[in-house]
Design a protein around this motif. Sequence first.
Motif, short mmCIF file in Angstrom:
data_model
loop_
_atom_site.label_atom_id
_atom_site.label_comp_id
_atom_site.label_asym_id
_atom_site.label_seq_id
_atom_site.Cartn_x
_atom_site.Cartn_y
_atom_site.Cartn_z
N LEU A 239 43.17 100.31 62.07
CA LEU A 239 44.28 99.72 61.32
C LEU A 239 45.17 98.81 62.57
O LEU A 239 45.66 99.36 63.41
N GLN A 240 45.36 97.84 62.35
CA GLN A 240 46.26 96.77 63.23
C GLN A 240 47.88 96.73 62.80
O GLN A 240 48.79 97.12 63.44
N SER A 241 48.03 96.58 61.56
CA SER A 241 49.32 96.46 60.85
C SER A 241 49.26 96.60 59.59
O SER A 241 48.37 96.54 58.75
N VAL A 242 50.67 96.88 59.14
CA VAL A 242 50.53 97.28 57.51
C VAL A 242 52.25 96.81 57.03
O VAL A 242 52.87 96.97 57.97
N ASP A 243 52.16 95.96 55.93
CA ASP A 243 53.53 95.87 55.55
C ASP A 243 53.91 96.75 54.47
O ASP A 243 53.39 96.87 53.28
N GLU A 244 54.76 97.69 54.82
CA GLU A 244 55.24 98.93 53.93
C GLU A 244 56.25 98.67 52.92
O GLU A 244 56.32 99.23 52.06
N ARG A 245 56.97 97.50 52.95
CA ARG A 245 58.15 97.26 52.35
C ARG A 245 58.03 97.44 50.56
O ARG A 245 58.73 98.14 49.92
N ALA A 246 56.87 96.84 50.14
CA ALA A 246 56.60 97.06 48.73
C ALA A 246 56.38 98.20 48.19
O ALA A 246 56.76 98.58 47.06
N ALA A 247 55.43 98.96 49.00
CA ALA A 247 55.22 100.35 48.70
C ALA A 247 56.44 101.30 48.70
O ALA A 247 56.46 102.03 47.79
#
Length: 727
Positions: A239-247
């Motif tokens: 895993l390099q990165s993840v956008d958590e905002r919507a979740a």
Amino acid sequence: MTTVASPARRSFLKSSLVAGAWILGSSSIPMLDSLAADEKKQAVSPFDFWLSMDAAGLVTACTTVTNLGQGTHAAIAQIVAEELEMPLAKVRIVHAPVVKQFHRRWPPGITTFASAGFHSAMATIAPACAAARQMLVQAAALQWQVDVKDCIASQAQVSHAATGRSLPYTDLIQAAALLAPPEKPVVKAPRDWKILGQSVARPDIPSRVDGSVVFGIDVQRPDMLVAAVLHAPRFGSSLQSVDERAALAVKGVRKVVRLSNAVAVVAERYWIASQALQLLQPVWQDGAHASINTADMRASLLQAVATGAGKAFPNTKAQHAEATETAMAAASTVIDTTFDLPFLAHAAMEPLNATVEVTAEGAQVWLSTQSQTDTQTGVAKALGLQPEQVQIHTQHVGGGFGRRLEHDFAIEAALIAKAAGATVKTIWSRENDMRAGYYRPITASRVRLALDQNHLPLALRHDTAGPSLLEYSRVTNSPARDGFDWSFTMGWLGSSYQFPAFDTRWTRVDFGVPCAYWRSVGNSQNCFFLEHTLEQAARRAGQDSLEYRRRLLQHNPRALAFVQSLAERAGWNKPLPKNHYRGFAMNGSGDWLFSAHIVELAVVKPGQFRLIKITAGIDPGVVANPRAVEAQMMGGTLFGLTAALFGEISFKDGQVEQGNFDSYRLLTLAQTPLLDVMVMGTGDKIEGVGEEGPPSIGPAIANALLAASGKPVTRLPLTRAGWELVV
């Protein structure tokens, strides 16, 4: 004279009476006498000792065998009732706590595999029950002042025939608890069994039917949250990165947890977590095997076995390299066949899951597992704890097949719970379960069977290639021997057939795909290679399939009798209708364990066939519960049949192509033919049952199709070999 138990005595068993309960357990478990008075009541638990009997006469026995649905707990209850001479209704079986005192040498620690359930129970629970029976009889004899030989235990009481006196066990447990357990408890011989050896109802079936049984996925804890997980689409990726905002904006979502090769959403409900998981936009860093494809893997394996340059099995007694080479050169005929089989998933009905609670004192884990000790150790290491700080709560299992020997999912659940700061149940979706490993290894094998002028074997050369499951599996077990993965020899060494010379070579070809034990392990492949090769030899000899096998089993009267009985059961010599064909295959281990299948099928048009009847047989030596053995053979047969007909995990551009049962097909009820099972018990050794269904069903079908077409089946699933099952 009464012999009183000494606290210092080192024996297999110790006896104690606390709060009205008589407890008999391993001498290495701390005695209750060392506890403070106010702790004793809490400590009176069937989970602390092999065997306990309460004041009402209910006996609770601990087992280290996981309830996988295989029915072994019913056989263990029969052991208790048999050895204690009491009704089955008065017996209950519980899983032992995961503590060192219950560890076994084989299988190591507390784990369930290798068909060792009944055997291990006979080595642990049976002596405890036999000791209890002897102590109860001795207590009665002392009270009556009569010879212990004149007292008989039966129906949960001890009787003295000469005087007509009798006492129930409940009246004797206090006196029995003061006696020293026998040094060598006398366990009954099978010839003296009255309850063991009989078909009795499984006590867990009603709860499985009405849905009240608790599997790991059913566990509920106060204030529990639920996590859904998404793994990297390619093995070896991170895993390099993840956008958590919507979740995180979804109502009910509590946290997004990042792991090295996965990301999880923790929420109030699983549905909320799984929906929020789809809103993440993870970016993955691919690893070294990101572009693997099944076609390329097959080509590599087939090339490896063609060269014959693999590593020799490092067992000089089992290897006859020079003799094999000489026989190949002198043989009248050499059957030379190359096979290849795919990765296979375990596809258990209950997807992987674990519920974990992490506190300052340690962790508690509720899960369906086959490998309690390894799970405890792995979770402890991941959390920075000592193993004794991790308490494992073993639940009923909705299918294991070797996948639940691994504990990757439990470690993952523990890390998620720790990050969330709450009790969390982590559930893998079916797609995640199917695509995140582990699998039965992909394999290619070249088998050369040298025959003399009478078409009898002179030597067998086996060249195989594939990844090593021992490198990937986290199971505490025998490691590779001198770099050789011994699982590739399963089914070849110790076979009921005898070959004057044998030579096996293995080439390690790794694709970065996690591999693990799969029900019957390497034997699920090697039985296919061996039996289909022997079938070709029988055709070269112009002989009936069974008659040819009989020639190879002349040294083995038990095997011959087994084959004859199965042939009669299946009506092997009865004429077949037009376009109907039979196939036979056997999985035999020396002269002590045999299983086999006879398949009848009909070819309805070129490339299409219908299954008419399957006759399965097994002789495991000593049979505890014939109906349970029958059920095990049925389940194993269908497990192996599904694999032979449809089973395949394939890769395209580094990703698994199958995700659910629409693409990883299972046999349906409509496709299942009449299935008849013959259970024999002609030996005096206790052998396993659970691994015996899968190996021989695939080659039995292949042998029938060889009879129909004259062409060997060298590739599975059968859809890859040009054959389609129709209903």
